[in-house]
Design a protein around this motif. Sequence first.
Motif, short mmCIF file in Angstrom:
data_model
loop_
_atom_site.label_atom_id
_atom_site.label_comp_id
_atom_site.label_asym_id
_atom_site.label_seq_id
_atom_site.Cartn_x
_atom_site.Cartn_y
_atom_site.Cartn_z
N ALA A 1 30.80 46.89 57.96
CA ALA A 1 29.72 46.31 58.36
C ALA A 1 28.64 46.24 56.94
N GLN A 2 28.80 47.04 55.92
CA GLN A 2 28.05 46.97 55.01
C GLN A 2 28.67 46.25 53.69
N GLY A 3 27.85 45.54 52.85
CA GLY A 3 28.20 44.81 51.66
C GLY A 3 28.57 43.38 52.01
N LEU A 4 29.08 42.72 51.28
CA LEU A 4 29.52 41.32 51.05
C LEU A 4 30.26 40.88 52.57
N LEU A 5 29.80 39.86 52.91
CA LEU A 5 30.15 39.38 54.01
C LEU A 5 30.42 40.33 55.27
N GLY A 6 29.58 41.16 55.68
CA GLY A 6 29.84 42.30 56.32
C GLY A 6 29.89 41.72 57.87
N ASP A 7 31.05 42.61 58.66
CA ASP A 7 31.62 42.18 60.06
C ASP A 7 32.14 40.78 59.89
N PHE A 8 32.36 40.27 58.99
CA PHE A 8 33.26 38.80 58.97
C PHE A 8 34.64 39.22 59.18
N TRP A 9 35.52 38.34 59.84
CA TRP A 9 36.82 38.53 59.94
C TRP A 9 37.49 37.78 58.98
N GLU A 10 38.73 38.42 58.72
CA GLU A 10 39.31 37.88 57.52
C GLU A 10 41.03 38.17 57.46
N PHE A 11 41.69 37.47 56.79
CA PHE A 11 43.17 37.84 56.76
C PHE A 11 43.13 39.14 56.09
N PRO A 12 44.11 40.21 56.14
CA PRO A 12 44.26 41.37 55.43
C PRO A 12 44.40 40.86 53.98
N GLN A 13 43.52 41.67 53.18
CA GLN A 13 43.61 41.26 51.91
C GLN A 13 43.39 42.40 50.77
N ILE A 14 43.68 42.21 49.59
CA ILE A 14 43.65 43.25 48.71
C ILE A 14 43.13 42.81 47.42
N GLU A 15 42.37 43.56 46.73
CA GLU A 15 41.98 43.32 45.51
C GLU A 15 43.19 43.77 44.42
N CYS A 16 43.41 42.74 43.61
CA CYS A 16 44.73 42.92 43.14
C CYS A 16 45.01 43.32 41.66
N ASN A 17 45.74 44.34 41.25
CA ASN A 17 46.05 44.54 40.10
C ASN A 17 47.45 43.65 39.56
N PRO A 18 47.24 42.70 38.80
CA PRO A 18 48.45 41.89 38.31
C PRO A 18 49.79 42.58 38.29
N SER A 19 49.93 43.85 37.54
CA SER A 19 51.16 44.58 37.25
C SER A 19 51.78 45.12 38.64
N MET A 20 50.88 45.06 39.87
CA MET A 20 51.56 45.78 40.94
C MET A 20 52.23 44.73 41.84
N ASP A 21 53.39 44.95 42.55
CA ASP A 21 53.69 44.20 43.69
C ASP A 21 52.92 44.10 44.67
N SER A 22 52.55 42.71 45.13
CA SER A 22 51.66 42.61 46.18
C SER A 22 51.73 43.20 47.74
N ALA A 23 52.91 43.46 47.89
CA ALA A 23 53.59 43.96 49.14
C ALA A 23 53.25 45.44 49.18
N ASP A 24 53.63 46.22 48.15
CA ASP A 24 53.38 47.57 47.79
C ASP A 24 51.76 47.81 47.97
#
Length: 350
Positions: A253-276
Amino acid sequence: MKISQKEEFNKALLTWYHQEKRDLPWRRTSDPYYIWVSEVMLQQTRVDTVIPYYEKFIASFPTMESLAEAEEEHVLKHWEGLGYYSRVRNLQAGVKEVVGNYESKIPRTRAEILNLRGIGPYTAGAVLSIAYGVPEHAVDGNVMRVFSRLFMIEEDIALPKTKKVFEQRVMDVIDETDPSSFNQAIMELGATICTPNPRCLLCPVRDFCTAFEEGKQEELPVKTKKLKKKVMTIHSFAISEPGGKWLLRKRPAQGLLGDFWEFPQIECNPSMDSADALKSATGLVIEQGEAFAQFKHIFSHVTWHVEGYHAVLKDSSPIPEGYRFFSDEELELVPQSKPMSKLLMHLKNN
DNA sequence: AACACGGGGGA
DNA sequence: TCCCCAGTGTT
């Protein structure tokens, strides 16, 4: 400009305004609620962008009671694409206060109206002057630019304290017989003529302008601050069920685009496998996803590099708290951000 | 006083 | 790309 020229200045300004003002929807009413709605929409947002939103909003919520009673999600849907979504939440909160505590009458004094959620110094002055004809300042970036040139005010408008200088100056010059037209005229001037690159030859009050007289109009206003920018790489996972439903999550609810619905997402570290990374961040377990979209989205100070993956959920995967499946029809009823819309568009085109 | 908060338009 | 735009709330 000299204060002694106030009367001639106002005559030139208001004559020009009455002749040249644009025909805008909120200039066809003096209903304080409609003025309020328009002023909130116009915060940090251009006139041309606001017009269709304004029309639809007042058609759907024609009275303060109707807005007060509406579902927040439904209200938010009317704001989708306008940005700064806390504005409309605060507007609805403010309207509820007026309906509940003020018998649906918006207060007529700066002190009282300032207590309402979402009404700050600018909007207070705008509503008081435009709807009620009260001689009050309504100083925004536009007014500061115009006045900095008219009076050669060289103080840094990036500094919060500088605004007081302009507010005082407006109160010195404002036309007491028609504060509504005065404030709107200054803003109209700032929007159409006294722009960042001013068109002084068209200006109705250039004879009163100290900066023009000294050829300094391009140097004003003085503004120092520059904002630093952030860049983030976001991986989004479009996970679908056999029935064709999408797995979405509600943002905090707090912060950017609060309460908006979206696909599950992650802030990504390039070195990491995205599924992990997805698993450790959300608990969701997927088969390796297939990339289907890649684009950049810029918010005011944050750049997202978005990469979309079409993935399949493992049968054994848990569905964490706050996640649920949406059909395409259900999806249209909830607010979503531009990046989310873009991802859906990519999916539709495949 | 600094920062968070969207999106679009123009140079 | 960068800056600007009819700002307000939080810290």
